[in-house]
Each structure stands twice: as structure tokens, then as C-alpha cells.
Design a protein around this motif. Structure first.
Motif, PDB file in Angstrom:
ATOM      1  N   ARG A  41       0.836  -1.239   0.273  1.00 51.50           N
ATOM      2  CA  ARG A  41       0.066   0.239  -0.159  1.00 51.50           C
ATOM      3  C   ARG A  41       1.035   1.175   0.028  1.00 51.50           C
ATOM      4  NH1 ARG A  41      -2.280  -4.455   2.744  1.00 51.50           N
ATOM      5  NH2 ARG A  41      -1.143  -3.279   4.465  1.00 51.50           N
ATOM      6  N   THR A  44      -0.978   8.249   1.604  1.00 51.14           N
ATOM      7  CA  THR A  44      -1.780   8.652   0.648  1.00 51.14           C
ATOM      8  C   THR A  44      -1.154  10.089   1.149  1.00 51.14           C
ATOM      9  OG1 THR A  44      -3.348   8.857   2.481  1.00 51.14           O
ATOM     10  CG2 THR A  44      -3.469   7.621  -0.155  1.00 51.14           C
ATOM     11  N   ASP A  50      -4.841   6.779   5.375  1.00 51.33           N
ATOM     12  CA  ASP A  50      -3.780   5.942   5.760  1.00 51.33           C
ATOM     13  C   ASP A  50      -3.266   4.643   6.989  1.00 51.33           C
ATOM     14  OD1 ASP A  50      -2.387   6.825   3.742  1.00 51.33           O
ATOM     15  OD2 ASP A  50      -0.814   8.983   4.624  1.00 51.33           O
ATOM     16  N   LEU A  53      -6.034   2.184   5.354  1.00 51.22           N
ATOM     17  CA  LEU A  53      -6.073   1.509   4.960  1.00 51.22           C
ATOM     18  C   LEU A  53      -5.383   0.105   5.237  1.00 51.22           C
ATOM     19  CD1 LEU A  53      -5.570   3.235   1.846  1.00 51.22           C
ATOM     20  CD2 LEU A  53      -7.489   1.871   1.897  1.00 51.22           C
ATOM     21  N   VAL A  74     -13.396  -0.359   7.838  1.00 49.80           N
ATOM     22  CA  VAL A  74     -11.900   0.445   6.935  1.00 49.80           C
ATOM     23  C   VAL A  74     -13.329   1.393   6.418  1.00 49.80           C
ATOM     24  CG1 VAL A  74     -10.530   0.490   5.409  1.00 49.80           C
ATOM     25  CG2 VAL A  74     -10.166  -0.731   7.408  1.00 49.80           C
ATOM     26  N   LEU A  78     -13.379   5.570   5.936  1.00 48.80           N
ATOM     27  CA  LEU A  78     -13.258   6.495   5.061  1.00 48.80           C
ATOM     28  C   LEU A  78     -14.717   7.198   5.209  1.00 48.80           C
ATOM     29  CD1 LEU A  78     -11.658   3.344   2.383  1.00 48.80           C
ATOM     30  CD2 LEU A  78     -10.959   5.572   3.891  1.00 48.80           C
TER      31      LEU A  78
END
Length: 98
Positions: A41, A44, A50, A53, A74, A78
Motif C-alpha cells: 500500500r 496517501t 493511511d 488502509l 474500514v 473512509l
């Protein structure tokens, strides 16, 4: 022109039923462990995103029935991050005039 219809031939049926892959493991047999995906990953630059993720890495150690809970958490996080961007707009240059 021929109006005769060909009749289908006999269908060969297997003498033994095919084994199904959905059979339960026998006593002492273990289901093969899922291999971690180890997806790389990229950051960002937004710490909240982050962190959310990074939580996806937890599914590598969970059985498949535990993935949904992590994915939903998650996703909620988000969405909350996106909503917070709309709720707290940065002041624009023309709004700071006296």
C-alpha cells in the motif's frame, strides 16, 4: 426442405456421482491456510486515510468469515474521513478580509 427433426441421442450418465469440492474436512484434516496477499500500500499523505488502509492488513491473519467486519469498519472510516473534508472547509483567501 426437410421437416424431420433429429431426435437427441442417449445421454451417458456417469455410473458414480462426481466428488464435490465442498466436502467437510475429515477428523484431523486441516483446511489449507490462506496465503496473505501482501499487497503493498502506498501512503496517501492523509494520516486518517493511511491509518484506515493499514487496517486492511489485518485480514491476512483472519479466516474468511472475519474479513467482512474489517472491510465494513474500514469503509465506515473512509466515509467518515470524506465527510469530515466537507464539514470543515479551510478558510478561503477572500474570507479573511477585514
Amino acid at each position: 426442405m426437410n421437416d424431420a427433426i433429429a431426435e437427441p441421442g442417449p445421454v451417458d450418465e456417469p455410473s458414480e456421482p462426481a466428488a464435490q469440492d465442498t466436502a467437510a474436512p475429515r477428523d484431523g484434516a486441516h483446511e489449507p491456510a490462506a496465503a496473505p496477499l501482501e499487497v503493498v500500500r502506498e501512503l496517501t499523505g492523509h494520516p486518517g486515510v493511511d491509518a484506515r488502509l493499514a487496517r486492511l492488513a489485518e485480514v491476512d491473519d483472519l479466516p474468511a468469515d472475519g474479513h467482512l467486519e474489517v472491510y465494513e469498519d474500514v469503509h465506515r472510516g473512509l466515509r467518515a474521513e470524506l465527510t469530515s473534508l466537507d464539514a470543515h472547509p479551510a478558510p478561503r483567501p477572500y474570507e479573511n478580509r477585514s
